[in-house]
Design an enzyme around this catalytic site. Structure first.
Site, mmCIF file in Angstrom:
data_model
loop_
_atom_site.group_PDB
_atom_site.id
_atom_site.type_symbol
_atom_site.label_atom_id
_atom_site.label_comp_id
_atom_site.label_asym_id
_atom_site.label_seq_id
_atom_site.Cartn_x
_atom_site.Cartn_y
_atom_site.Cartn_z
ATOM 1 N N LYS A 1 0.780 -1.297 -0.043
ATOM 2 C CA LYS A 1 -0.100 -0.067 -0.059
ATOM 3 C C LYS A 1 0.787 1.251 -0.093
ATOM 4 O O LYS A 1 2.005 1.230 0.520
ATOM 5 C CB LYS A 1 -0.812 -0.083 1.305
ATOM 6 C CG LYS A 1 -1.977 1.185 1.309
ATOM 7 C CD LYS A 1 -2.831 1.020 2.652
ATOM 8 C CE LYS A 1 -3.814 1.708 2.744
ATOM 9 N NZ LYS A 1 -4.546 1.806 3.861
ATOM 10 N N SER B 1 -9.904 2.076 2.864
ATOM 11 C CA SER B 1 -8.836 2.807 2.043
ATOM 12 C C SER B 1 -7.796 1.993 1.159
ATOM 13 O O SER B 1 -7.407 2.349 0.184
ATOM 14 C CB SER B 1 -8.300 4.004 2.637
ATOM 15 O OG SER B 1 -7.297 3.150 3.465
ATOM 16 N N SER C 1 -10.185 -0.151 7.017
ATOM 17 C CA SER C 1 -9.532 -0.079 5.741
ATOM 18 C C SER C 1 -8.824 -1.466 5.197
ATOM 19 O O SER C 1 -8.381 -1.412 3.903
ATOM 20 C CB SER C 1 -8.540 0.964 5.504
ATOM 21 O OG SER C 1 -9.061 2.073 5.301
#
Ligand code: GLN
Length: 502
Positions: free
Chosen positions: A83, A166, A190
């Site tokens: 990420k 997210s 997330s």
């Protein structure tokens, strides 16, 4: 047997490790197959940065180690996606924000460092909501990421769906078979919510299990890194390498890291699983009720005892999260001033430069959070909002502490719906925030929780089940998730039009 490239993408980490050890192919083959798939699927926009040269060099090193019999861990030679909230040395790290435009860290986050020390291969950095604020990957400066799943019937046919957020890029990349696993971060949901939307496994460990050092901060008392994978076993393998004490993070737990994979023995006989009555929402769609019921039945069939429990302060979790998380964010994001790194928009003087940089660098959702956070921390409102929210947080933690006397873990749905279309809920932040209604309480209490793909709904989209456990019981949480995975027999994948060779 000749193994095709598509087949290489369809392995789990566990299977890939076995095949690498048996010499069926090399880490360079595996890495090359994934780099090619990433190039073919750029339309998903799941990566902000691809790192083909670094990936192939890391794979070559891994192959050398294996040929000398020096394999470091089950992740040696395994291509992973990271990420873009994790700082990676010498590689653009943006947090999905324009304000970090051009930011190339001179250091590596502890979690990603741990993965490279285990021999894993970095494929690239994944798309995400700006500063991890969002539930649909629609607030990224780098554009929406698209869920690889498409609806097969109903109103959503023909529409691009959100991957959740997210960690949307990380979940989409693993679901689309562009990476064997990825890292996510979870502040209020997330890791778990996008994993549920994309039909993959997402584990948020106990707060403090993985170091936060080098992860761009959103809400420091909640942020936690974890793995996103295609099987519970792979989550266990990744967590074992990601977790551990780090003197550079004072909130990281100084506890030994157990062998999570060994806890997946399928035996949940006698475990007591709580079903919290407060998670039954009036507005809950039947398909969510149904998957939850199926989950209960699977656990009973496997010998667990399912009991009703109450977590009375659940309804206050989301409102208090939306005070605490923005408060911490407004403080953490004060550092982006355009002076030392990232975007700078020159102004008339220093103050004007700060203002112009922040106005241009942050998107609307981030600005909203900074304004909410600044407001709830301001002198006249601190007691009414921030302090009150902290007290509610303690009540939520107390709710969990008292139910652990009655049960060993809790089963809930992960999300109140399946993935929705890109563009939906954009005008209504509260509707967007409700995505995390089932995931936020465990975050507020710092507890480990996992989402496992459990069913496909009528429209052909995945639904996840969510298991929450007491602090540092990842072994139990994973064991229960593994039983659900076995019972659910979830084999669907979004690339079904691709014929798997081999
Ligand atoms: N969707 C939640 C938010 O927007 C949670 C995000 C997260 O866990 N990083 O704050």
């Amino acid at each position: 047997m000749m193994t095709s490239k598509i087949n290489l993408q369809y392995l789990t980490i566990k299977e890939a490790n076995r095949a690498l050890n048996e010499g069926d192919y090399t880490s360079q083959d595996l890495t090359q197959a994934h780099l090619e798939a990433m190039a073919t699927e750029r339309g998903l926009n799941s990566f902000v940065t691809e790192c083909p040269d670094r990936a192939l060099a890391m794979a070559e090193e891994s192959d050398k180690r294996r040929s000398k019999g020096e394999q470091i861990s089950p992740l040696d030679g395994i291509p992973l996606a990271i990420k873009d909230l994790f700082c990676t040395e010498g590689i653009l790290s943006t947090a999905g924000s324009r304000i970090l435009d051009g930011f190339t860290p001179t250091y590596e986050s502890t979690v990603s460092h741990n993965l490279w020390s285990a021999g894993a291969v970095l494929l690239g950095k994944t798309n995400m909501d700006e500063f991890a604020m969002g539930s649909a990957n629609v607030t990224s400066y780098y554009g929406n990421c698209i869920n690889p799943w498409k609806a097969s019937s109903g109103n959503l046919v023909g529409k691009d769906l959100v991957p959740g957020g997210s960690s949307g890029g990380s979940a989409a990349a693993v679901a689309a078979r562009l990476a064997l696993g990825s890292t996510g971060t979870d502040t209020g949901g997330s890791i778990r919510q996008p994993s549920s939307f994309c039909g993959v496994v997402g584990l948020k460990p106990t707060y403090g299990r993985c170091s936060r050092w080098g992860i761009i901060a959103f809400a420091s008392s909640l942020d936690q890194a974890g793995p996103i994978t295609r099987s519970v076993g792979d989550a266990a393998l990744m967590l074992a390498e990601m977790a551990g004490f780090d003197p550079k993070d004072s909130t990281s737990a100084n506890l030994p890291v157990p062998s999570y994979i060994e806890s997946l023995n399928g035996n949940i006989k006698g475990l007591r699983i709580g079903i919290p009555s407060e998670y039954k929402l009036d507005s809950m769609p039947d398909e969510i009720e149904d998957v939850w019921q199926r989950g209960r039945d699977w656990l009973i069939d496997a010998g667990a005892e399912v009991i009703d429990i109450s977590l009375p302060h659940t309804k206050y979790a989301l409102p208090s999260y939306y005070i605490i998380a923005p408060a911490e964010a407004s403080s953490n994001l004060a550092r982006y001033d355009g002076i030392r790194y990232g975007l700078r928009v020159e102004g008339e003087d220093l103050i004007d430069t700060y203002e112009k940089t922040r106005a241009a660098g942050f998107g609307d959702e981030v600005k909203r959070r900074i304004m909410i956070g600044t407001y709830v921390l301001s002198a006249g409102y601190y007691d009414a909002y921030y302090l009150q929210a902290q007290k509610v947080r303690t009540q939520i933690t107390n709710d969990f502490n008292s139910v652990w006397k009655e049960c060993d873990a809790i089963l809930t749905p992960t999300t109140p719906s399946a993935a929705f279309a890109i563009g939906e809920k954009m005008e209504d932040p509260i509707a967007m925030y409700l995505n995390d209604i089932f995931t936020v309480p465990a975050s507020m209490a710092g507890l480990p929780a996992i989402s496992v793909p459990a069913a496909i709904n009528k429209e052909g989209l995945p639904l996840g089940l969510h298991v929450i456990g007491p602090a540092f019981t990842e072994q139990t949480v994973l064991r229960i998730a593994d039983v659900i995975e076995t019972a659910a027999e979830f084999t669907a994948n979004p690339n079904e039009n691709i014929t798997i060779a081999g």
